[in-house]
Design an enzyme around this catalytic site. Sequence first.
Site, PDB file in Angstrom:
ATOM      1  N   ASP A 258     -16.754 -34.410 -10.233  1.00 51.71           N
ATOM      2  CA  ASP A 258     -15.590 -35.290 -10.098  1.00 51.71           C
ATOM      3  C   ASP A 258     -16.056 -36.702 -10.456  1.00 51.71           C
ATOM      4  O   ASP A 258     -17.257 -36.953 -10.636  1.00 51.71           O
ATOM      5  CB  ASP A 258     -15.051 -35.227  -8.663  1.00 51.71           C
TER       6      ASP A 258
ATOM      7  N   ARG B 152       0.476 -37.431  -0.329  1.00 48.01           N
ATOM      8  CA  ARG B 152      -0.776 -37.825  -0.999  1.00 48.01           C
ATOM      9  C   ARG B 152      -1.114 -39.220  -0.494  1.00 48.01           C
ATOM     10  O   ARG B 152      -0.422 -40.196  -0.806  1.00 48.01           O
ATOM     11  CB  ARG B 152      -0.582 -37.820  -2.519  1.00 48.01           C
TER      12      ARG B 152
ATOM     13  N   ARG C 242      -2.694 -25.630 -11.172  1.00 50.24           N
ATOM     14  CA  ARG C 242      -2.121 -26.372 -10.049  1.00 50.24           C
ATOM     15  C   ARG C 242      -0.644 -26.031  -9.900  1.00 50.24           C
ATOM     16  O   ARG C 242      -0.132 -25.846  -8.795  1.00 50.24           O
ATOM     17  CB  ARG C 242      -2.277 -27.887 -10.265  1.00 50.24           C
TER      18      ARG C 242
ATOM     19  N   HIS D 212      -8.889 -32.109  -0.602  1.00 54.58           N
ATOM     20  CA  HIS D 212      -7.952 -31.910  -1.716  1.00 54.58           C
ATOM     21  C   HIS D 212      -7.730 -30.398  -1.876  1.00 54.58           C
ATOM     22  O   HIS D 212      -8.137 -29.784  -2.869  1.00 54.58           O
ATOM     23  CB  HIS D 212      -8.538 -32.504  -2.997  1.00 54.58           C
TER      24      HIS D 212
ATOM     25  N   CYS E 121     -11.673 -31.697 -11.722  1.00 55.77           N
ATOM     26  CA  CYS E 121     -10.286 -31.808 -11.254  1.00 55.77           C
ATOM     27  C   CYS E 121      -9.462 -32.794 -12.078  1.00 55.77           C
ATOM     28  O   CYS E 121      -8.230 -32.786 -11.988  1.00 55.77           O
ATOM     29  CB  CYS E 121     -10.262 -32.198  -9.777  1.00 55.77           C
TER      30      CYS E 121
ATOM     31  N   GLN F  11      -6.078 -28.614  -5.097  1.00 62.21           N
ATOM     32  CA  GLN F  11      -6.910 -28.587  -6.295  1.00 62.21           C
ATOM     33  C   GLN F  11      -7.944 -27.477  -6.224  1.00 62.21           C
ATOM     34  O   GLN F  11      -8.127 -26.715  -7.182  1.00 62.21           O
ATOM     35  CB  GLN F  11      -7.610 -29.939  -6.480  1.00 62.21           C
TER      36      GLN F  11
END
Length: 303
Positions: free
Chosen positions: A217, A102, A285, A129, A257, A132
């Site tokens: 987001d 990450r 997830r 991402h 998310c 996700q």
Amino acid sequence: MKHFLQLRDLESAEFEHLFVRTRVIKERFKNYVAYQPLADRMLAMVFEKSSTRTRVSFEAGIHQLGGSSIVLNTGETQLGRGEPIEDVARVVSRMVDIVMIRTYEHAIIERFASQSRVPVVNGLTNDYHPCQVLADVYTWVEQRGSIAGRTVAWIGDANNMCNTWIQAAGIFGFKLNIATPAGYAVEGKRVQDAGDHVELFTDPMKAAAKADLVTTDVWTSMGFEAETEAREKAFRGFTVDARMMAMAKPDALFMHCLPAHRGEEVSAEVVDGPQSVVWDEAENRLHVQKALMEYLLLGRIDT
């Protein structure tokens, strides 16, 4: 050996397999049936960006599959002292079975993967991402069935989530309406690559009209904190609230998310309301990443 650095790294048939495995693995988890095919396997998690959901879901996931994990924060390793990422990859990949990274620049994870002897998974970069959105699409499938032919409305910043939804539209065959304020539009090449799956809007209400799914987001992603004040001004009118959700289909779902900033990109009445599936998203997830790690390490399993 496969890496999962962006959604396009896998084919449609592979995603279908992952979703089947996710359902099976999740059912076992819910019924307290132990399933540990990755006994003695080790996951290394490399964090340059802080995390809640990514760390918990990967760490819990590998342990539930029978494996172990080790966490590497860049400030605590030679990465923080300038060791080339390629050298780190050559060493770490000889000691573990799979790596999740990450970080900020997508080039970093690509460089790591180029020298890794084990699968590398993107836990988030500035560009993508994928884990996700994999969970998001699975959540839709779990709730409503196939997403092909549906309309998804993305409201807000053209960030890594938006970029990944663009890839998802082509892979899974749905229409993606993207609404961004002036100065925050999607890069032209990304839209070109997506073809007729993507339509751009400056009016979020029009983007949300008749949508099956509305998603958003935060306005300011990690690494862009210096732009917070300017972004708050630019994104006024882009809050997903009850009025915007009323533009979508009556049974439309809302996704985010997380973490969510209530009163900014989404109102409390929406994120905590009956159309919201954000908590299912967050839980999924765990399950899609378990299916992903199983596939990357063991290949196709049909039991």
